[in-house]
Design a protein around this motif. Structure first.
Motif, mmCIF file in Angstrom:
data_model
loop_
_atom_site.group_PDB
_atom_site.id
_atom_site.type_symbol
_atom_site.label_atom_id
_atom_site.label_comp_id
_atom_site.label_asym_id
_atom_site.label_seq_id
_atom_site.Cartn_x
_atom_site.Cartn_y
_atom_site.Cartn_z
ATOM 1 N N PRO A 266 0.804 -1.226 0.000
ATOM 2 C CA PRO A 266 0.000 0.000 0.000
ATOM 3 C C PRO A 266 0.841 1.283 0.000
ATOM 4 O O PRO A 266 0.313 2.353 -0.286
ATOM 5 N N ARG A 267 2.124 1.200 0.353
ATOM 6 C CA ARG A 267 3.008 2.368 0.220
ATOM 7 C C ARG A 267 4.176 1.971 -0.687
ATOM 8 O O ARG A 267 5.280 1.724 -0.217
ATOM 9 N N GLU A 272 5.086 7.864 -1.086
ATOM 10 C CA GLU A 272 4.151 7.502 -0.015
ATOM 11 C C GLU A 272 4.868 7.322 1.319
ATOM 12 O O GLU A 272 4.333 7.658 2.370
ATOM 13 N N ARG A 275 6.024 10.755 2.662
ATOM 14 C CA ARG A 275 4.804 11.468 3.066
ATOM 15 C C ARG A 275 4.281 10.923 4.390
ATOM 16 O O ARG A 275 3.922 11.671 5.291
#
Lengths: 321, 276
Positions: A266-267, A272, A275
């Motif tokens: 998911p990252r 990502e 962040r």
């Protein structure tokens, strides 16, 4: 305010090494010592004492599971006030009603944290941005300020019981304290953080993240040196007597950190991950606990191999850069 | 209290579901009585083998059938390889249950659409069996289940049996049937929506679990059906280490999947980056 001879404190610290584990800056890092310490701003922060890089959380022996026995209580001595604050910030995440983290909390509850005021802050320090500063007492059982061969002490009962009360500080000591504090604070760059959490959240899809994250190597140095980062991995280590289940520092900068068993991540990229690190400290932490997850110690700025400067990022995203 | 401490349990039965998925029935050591296990459909447990490691697994059983936990485990790594080598009666270690699970009380009185793809059957079987065991509490029930081939379909025989029941509509599909004997549909799971009839969308809960690519297409269909976004539930995968909101791995923005998930609404997904 009290004043205690430096010699007396140094001597006492060595005596206490019998009943306490002493952690202090030594050869550039916070580590376990026999009561010696070095006056410096260490690379590895004070979190090493309460959330060590490697720690047993469980034992499996003869088909049974056991809690890891408690060690001697900890004295963390001679760190800067920002590191003492950092430990109180980690505590916010470790202390919850449902699943309190016993290994961190039992050390914290019995431990004593003694910081030395930061009279000469570095040019990467930005602690005052968060409403605290080089003479902050948050998270410390005592704050010591060096003056000649004395320490001026702002401390609690826990500290004075162990180290003695010394004598009442004189009027000139108090003046010295205020002046040193003012001088140190003036040297520190203040970064605007008003509504920073909200500002970051509103810019979560901003293309600027792409630019900001481009040079990051995802090496994780910032997270290991960060005094408030607490993420960990869990691994089993086989011993002659059984199995030691341990936790190890981990880093959200690594791609495997979020990679799922199915292979989905998911990252998936630097964007990502960088962040998330910034947002966690400056948006999610204030949302969850009412405090920024950063003390402004500047380690991530000093030790980043590619000069990633979190202050610049905050200025850009906070609208002041 | 050490939150990392696990409990001893015994593997009672093992069934092979597909080439790389096995089904384990596990009983905690709690004396001889049949134990009430206190969990919700959609929750998960941490399973460990000391010396190898620990990982989260969805509970596939329902609390309405006490005495056993059931897990549906795919061989994907070091720990699951070792779990696959275990025989019946072997000891494994559990802690949990963790996570929020499905809001089954809120879902009562509603129609249910349960949509699963691949290993998504593992957590959703719990909800399905729970609803069937408490049949009078729910409206219409639809099960939509897709797999690549009949051999890849988890709980194939169990679900094929459900096709004969008249108190739910069981729609099974495979991408391709290489056996020539597949008694249900072929095609992707979204094609099954044409058979979903007579539900009251405002009064429906949909529960979805499958590979990330499936969500997009299935959710489109659900939105088309006008099911409210906060009644479209998804149970999500995430890398986890501690299961108790400490290690940081499963954090999504300000929430922890292990505490506030793994069941999220589509509304949550729309408002949080990186959820899927």
């Amino acid at each position: 305010m009290r004043r205690i001879k430096k010699e007396a404190i140094e001597k006492k610290l060595k005596e206490l090494a019998k009943d306490y584990r002493i952690f202090a800056p030594m050869n550039g890092d916070v580590k376990e010592t026999g009561g010696e310490f070095e006056e410096c701003f260490p690379r590895l922060s004070g979190k090493c004492a309460f959330l060590p890089p490697e720690e047993e959380i469980l034992r499996y022996k003869d088909g049974k599971v056991e809690e890891t026995p408690e060690d001697k209580p900890i004295i963390l001595f001679g760190i800067r006030p920002c590191d003492a604050r950092a430990i109180s910030l980690i505590e916010l995440a470790m202390r919850d009603e449902k699943f309190p983290d016993v290994y961190f909390l039992r050390k914290k509850e019995k431990g004593i944290i003694i910081s030395i005021a930061c009279k000469e802050p570095g040019d990467t320090c930005f602690c005052t941005s968060f409403g605290h500063g080089p003479f902050s007492t948050q998270g410390s059982d005592a704050l010591l300020v060096e003056k000649d061969d004395y320490y001026l002490v702002l401390g609690n009962e826990k500290f004075f019981k162990l180290f003695g009360e010394g004598e009442e500080a004189r009027e000139e000591d108090k003046e010295y304290f205020e002046e040193a504090k003012k001088r140190a604070e003036e040297k520190i760059e203040k970064i605007p953080v008003d509504n920073l959490g909200e500002k970051l959240l509103s810019r979560i899809e901003d293309p600027v993240w792409e630019k900001i994250s481009r040079k990051c190597l995802n090496c994780g140095a910032c997270t290991f040196l960060c005094p408030t980062c607490y993420c960990f991995d869990i691994q089993d280590l086989e011993r002659s007597w059984g199995v030691s289940r341990r936790r190890y520092w981990d880093s959200c900068m690594f791609s495997i950190y979020t990679k799922e068993a199915s292979g989905h991540n998911p990252r998936p990229t630097h964007r990502e991950r960088v962040r998330n690190r910034i947002m966690h400290k400056f948006s999610y932490y204030p949302y969850l606990y009412g405090e920024f997850g950063c003390t402004g110690c500047g380690r991530c700025v000093v030790y980043c191999p590619v000069n990633f400067d979190i202050r610049e990022v905050l200025k850009i995203l906070g609208g002041s850069g | 209290m050490n939150p990392y401490e696990m409990q001893r349990a015994r593997i009672v039965r093992i069934y092979r579901l597909t080439d790389d998925v096995k089904f384990f029935q596990v009983r905690p050591y709690m004396g001889t009585e049949v134990c009430e296990l206190n969990y919700r459909p959609g929750q998960f447990m941490m399973i460990s083998l000391p010396g190898i490691g620990e990982a989260p697994f969805s509970i596939s059983s329902t609390p309405s059938r006490p005495g056993l936990y059931e897990f549906c485990i795919r061989k994907v790594g070091r720990l699951t390889e070792k779990i696959f080598e275990l025989k019946e009666n072997a000891v494994i270690w559990l802690r949990g249950p963790y996570g929020n699970g499905f809001p089954v009380e809120q879902m009562e009185g509603h129609d249910l659409l349960i949509i699963m793809g691949g290993l998504g059957a593992a957590p959703l079987r719990s909800l399905l069996l729970y609803a069937l065991d408490n049949r009078e509490l729910f409206g219409k029930i639809y099960l939509l289940h897709g797999a690549r081939t009949p051999d890849d379909m988890l709980f194939r025989e169990e679900f094929l049996e459900l096709m004969h029941r008249d108190d739910l509509v069981c729609l099974l599909t495979v991408d391709r049937d290489d056996t020539g004997r597949w008694p249900a549909y072929t095609g992707v799971v979204t094609e099954l929506f044409r058979y979903v009839k007579g539900i009251d969308p405002k009064n429906t809960y949909a529960a979805v679990c499958g590979p990330p690519v499936m969500y997009k297409f299935v959710v489109e269909k659900l939105v088309e059906l006008q099911i409210p976004k906060n009644q479209i539930l998804m149970t999500l995968e995430r890398r986890m280490k501690c299961g108790i909101g400490k290690c940081g791995h499963c954090a999504i923005e300000y929430i922890y999947t292990c505490l506030d998930g793994p069941v999220f609404t589509y509304w949550d997904v729309l408002h949080m980056k990186e959820l899927i």
